[in-house]
Design a protein around this motif. Structure first.
Motif, PDB file in Angstrom:
ATOM      1  N   THR A 104       0.863  -1.158   0.057  1.00  0.00           N
ATOM      2  CA  THR A 104       0.120   0.001   0.037  1.00  0.00           C
ATOM      3  C   THR A 104       0.949   1.394  -0.131  1.00  0.00           C
ATOM      4  OG1 THR A 104      -1.873  -1.268   1.070  1.00  0.00           O
ATOM      5  CG2 THR A 104      -1.841   1.293   1.198  1.00  0.00           C
ATOM      6  N   SER A 113      -8.944   8.719   2.535  1.00  0.00           N
ATOM      7  CA  SER A 113     -10.136   7.749   2.947  1.00  0.00           C
ATOM      8  C   SER A 113      -9.872   6.287   2.282  1.00  0.00           C
ATOM      9  CB  SER A 113     -11.653   8.165   2.545  1.00  0.00           C
ATOM     10  OG  SER A 113     -11.528   8.434   1.076  1.00  0.00           O
ATOM     11  N   LYS A 114      -9.452   6.377   1.000  1.00  0.00           N
ATOM     12  CA  LYS A 114      -8.888   4.992   0.304  1.00  0.00           C
ATOM     13  C   LYS A 114      -7.874   4.395   0.906  1.00  0.00           C
ATOM     14  CE  LYS A 114      -7.872   3.076  -4.439  1.00  0.00           C
ATOM     15  NZ  LYS A 114      -6.740   2.405  -3.740  1.00  0.00           N
ATOM     16  N   GLN A 115      -6.663   5.333   1.199  1.00  0.00           N
ATOM     17  CA  GLN A 115      -5.548   4.746   1.901  1.00  0.00           C
ATOM     18  C   GLN A 115      -5.849   4.279   3.196  1.00  0.00           C
ATOM     19  OE1 GLN A 115      -2.934   8.027   1.989  1.00  0.00           O
ATOM     20  NE2 GLN A 115      -2.569   8.312  -0.180  1.00  0.00           N
ATOM     21  N   LYS A 117      -8.764   2.915   4.028  1.00  0.00           N
ATOM     22  CA  LYS A 117      -9.266   1.655   3.624  1.00  0.00           C
ATOM     23  C   LYS A 117      -8.613   0.599   3.431  1.00  0.00           C
ATOM     24  CE  LYS A 117     -13.016  -0.050   0.420  1.00  0.00           C
ATOM     25  NZ  LYS A 117     -14.025   0.338  -0.635  1.00  0.00           N
ATOM     26  N   ASP A 118      -7.566   0.787   2.594  1.00  0.00           N
ATOM     27  CA  ASP A 118      -6.427  -0.268   2.355  1.00  0.00           C
ATOM     28  C   ASP A 118      -5.729  -0.664   3.621  1.00  0.00           C
ATOM     29  OD1 ASP A 118      -7.171  -0.112  -0.473  1.00  0.00           O
ATOM     30  OD2 ASP A 118      -5.298   1.520  -1.097  1.00  0.00           O
ATOM     31  N   LYS A 120      -6.904  -0.737   6.516  1.00  0.00           N
ATOM     32  CA  LYS A 120      -7.800  -1.563   7.637  1.00  0.00           C
ATOM     33  C   LYS A 120      -8.007  -2.923   6.785  1.00  0.00           C
ATOM     34  CE  LYS A 120     -10.397   2.167   9.531  1.00  0.00           C
ATOM     35  NZ  LYS A 120     -11.658   2.845   9.632  1.00  0.00           N
ATOM     36  N   ARG A 121      -7.947  -2.840   5.503  1.00  0.00           N
ATOM     37  CA  ARG A 121      -8.220  -4.381   5.001  1.00  0.00           C
ATOM     38  C   ARG A 121      -7.047  -5.019   5.201  1.00  0.00           C
ATOM     39  NH1 ARG A 121      -7.348  -3.467  -0.954  1.00  0.00           N
ATOM     40  NH2 ARG A 121      -5.325  -3.444  -0.260  1.00  0.00           N
TER      41      ARG A 121
END
Length: 599
Positions: A104, A113-115, A117-118, A120-121
């Motif tokens: 990532t 927000s996308k970062q 989300k990555d 947390k995944r």
């Protein structure tokens, strides 16, 4: 020469490496990979950009991490968004056949927000810039408790960009038992201090000499008068029709001006500087990486992190102030086993700076002559004929038009037809370079100019600035330089003559930087006084200013006692007994020349 197979990497990694076309490791990879794979010892590696550092740390990390554990196991810190994206892309390519590997990239100027989300995944390797990584760490979104590897890539650049506080904060959150890998092109005292503070008994690897330029780069300089610098740049571009280069300028204003001139003159160019939004910057870089741009004009700060392997040239429109910056610039060409050319366009007062770079880096410059108009026309003509020779003919598309075309040209013989066709493409160069002047400065011209001026350094390459603070406000040359450097937010200002008088001061800065300097200084506070700065008249060439002293600057309508009235005063102060460079001699016996103090 050993192969990657002999190093002993896993089959999955060897398959990916083979697909990328890598057979033999580079020197930094050969020295680094076995040590990192077999031990947990910290590492300090001194190596230039383009030497294969990403694979040097990326391959052994991929080899050793646990894919079944979705915690962040490796953090790679680098100075810029572009470099973070490039490292992420490379590590993903190296781990292409490692099932489940997640990498990532986190960086500023993009949707956080996308970062988040990555993260947390679940991800194994995070590559990021210090500002964004520090932000995510403080929010508790990037957890370091399972971190095994910390990589500081281009550590010297991160410090130069002012990320020391962020780096300290990030490193404090990492486990003590991590393995730390520090990669740097140069090893200034700040990097040595960081290594001592955060690394434990590191193994040290040096590829090449400290501050040395890459051996795959040829170093050339051309000497012209300062006023002819842009004309020289155009001739360099014209004599190299397939040029693919970065032109380095000192300031964002100069960057804009040079790029705009090039575009107006029909060159495939654009600018990269601090005034661009992230979207604009991404657009410029996308075009440059796709070779839709031939010439990228940039400042040092804006160009940090650019990772392009096929640059044919790096052109120093202005030489940087320090050797390390020149090494970084020139290291952007001649990468990935290819050769490149680093060019410096210098004026008559800069030959000493070329010698200083040679002396301290081991680089050897070759002086060449700016090509003449005839030479450029000949090179362009041959380039055109080669393009015609190698052009792919689309027979099916032009077949129906051939009879009409042949009819048009049937009265012309082969030689006349060739002449007309080439002229149609080539007349622009012929017209532009007809009777073009010689831009080169020769040794006899430099010596004659020195005799005429009595050894005095001229003002032709410097702009003179008035400042409304002087000795009465406890201003000194040292404080003036510090004030300007601080106000310009890290811009490397090239100083010339500095004159601190009772109620005001004059100082010279390199031509092209004066607007940025003045705008940065105006309104700042110094010892309770609001600063005002403006362009001043050039210094006179005679000695009359010596007899006037400060009172000569007091003109009706000026600013207070001894005030300077723009456009009214002769603005000249010439201290008798100055050295050959007409330097300013302070009470302490120091001499100021070019912004540096010598004792």
């Amino acid at each position: 020469m050993i192969t990657f197979e002999e190093i002993g990497l896993s089959p999955e990694i060897l398959k990916a490496v083979a697909e990328l076309g890598f057979v033999n490791p580079t020197p930094i990879q050969e020295k680094t990979i076995p040590g990192l794979r077999d031990t947990n010892q910290d590492l300090v590696a001194l190596a230039q950009t383009g030497t294969g550092k990403t694979a040097a740390f990326g391959l052994p990390i991929i080899e050793k991490l646990e894919v079944s554990n979705n915690s962040v196991q490796a953090l790679v810190l680098c100075p810029t968004r572009e470099l973070a994206l490039q490292i992420t892309k490379d590590i993903k390519a190296f781990g292409k056949y490692v099932k489940g590997l997640q990498v990532t990239a986190v960086y500023g100027g993009a949707d956080i927000s996308k970062q988040i989300k990555d993260l947390k995944r679940g991800t194994h390797i995070v590559v990021g810039t210090p500002g964004r990584v520090n932000d995510l760490t403080r929010r508790g979104l990037l957890k370091m408790d399972k971190l095994q590897w910390l990589v500081l890539d281009e550590a010297d650049e991160m410090l130069n960009m002012g990320f020391k506080e962020e780096l300290d904060a990030i490193i404090e959150t990492t486990p003590d038992n991590r393995q730390s890998l520090l990669f740097s092109a140069t090893m200034p005292r700040e990097i040595e201090s960081m290594a001592k503070r955060y690394l434990t008994d590191p193994m040290q690897i040096k590829i090449g000499k400290q501050n040395a330029g890459a051996t795959t780069v040829e170093h050339i300089y051309y000497m012209v008068h300062a006023r002819d610098r842009y004309l020289a740049l155009k001739r360099i571009a014209d004599i190299n029709p397939d040029i693919y280069c970065i032109v380095f300028c000192r300031t964002r204003q100069e960057t804009k001006e040079v790029a705009e001139k090039l575009m107006t003159d029909g060159y495939n160019a654009d600018a990269l500087h601090g005034d661009l939004s992230q979207a604009q910057r991404d657009q410029v870089m996308h075009r440059f990486r796709g070779r839709n741009l031939q010439i990228l004009v940039a400042t040092d700060v804006a160009a940090r992190g650019i990772d392009v392997n096929d640059l044919t040239h790096v052109i120093n429109y202005n030489l940087p102030d320090d050797i390390e910056a020149y090494t970084h610039r020139s290291g952007r060409t001649g990468r990935a086993g290819k050769t490149g050319i680093s060019i410096a366009i210098i004026h008559t007062k800069e030959s000493g700076r070329v010698k200083m770079i040679e002396r301290n880096s081991g680089i050897k410059f070759e002086r060449k002559m700016i090509p003449t108009g005839n030479e450029i026309c000949g090179k362009q003509l041959l380039h055109l004929t080669e393009r015609l020779e190698n052009v792919e003919v689309n027979h099916s598309e032009i077949e129906e038009f051939l009879p009409q075309i042949i009819e048009k040209f049937e009265a012309l013989d082969k030689e006349e037809l060739i002449k007309r066709f080439v002229s149609a493409e080539f007349n622009r160069f012929l017209a532009y370079y007809q009777d073009a002047k010689d831009l080169n400065v020769y040794k006899k011209d430099v010596e004659r100019g020195s005799r005429v001026s009595g050894g005095r350094r001229g003002n032709d390459n410097y702009a003179r600035v008035y400042l409304n603070i002087g000795k009465a406000h406890e201003m000194t040359p040292q404080r003036l330089m510090g004030l300007v450097n601080e106000s310009t937010n890290g811009m490397k200002v090239g100083f010339g003559k500095i004159e601190v008088l009772r109620n005001f001061s004059f100082f010279e800065v390199e031509e092209g930087t004066q607007t940025d300097v003045i705008n940065s200084v105006i309104g700042k506070d110094f010892e309770g006084e609001k600063l005002h700065a403006e362009i001043a008249s050039p210094r006179p060439s005679d000695n009359t200013g010596r007899r006037r002293r400060e009172g000569a600057y007091s003109k009706k309508g000026g600013r207070g006692q001894g005030g300077y009235a723009s456009g009214r005063s002769t603005g000249g102060y010439n201290k008798k007994g100055g050295r050959a460079d007409d330097a300013y001699r302070s009470k302490g016996g120091g001499t100021y020349s070019g912004g540096k103090r010598r004792r």
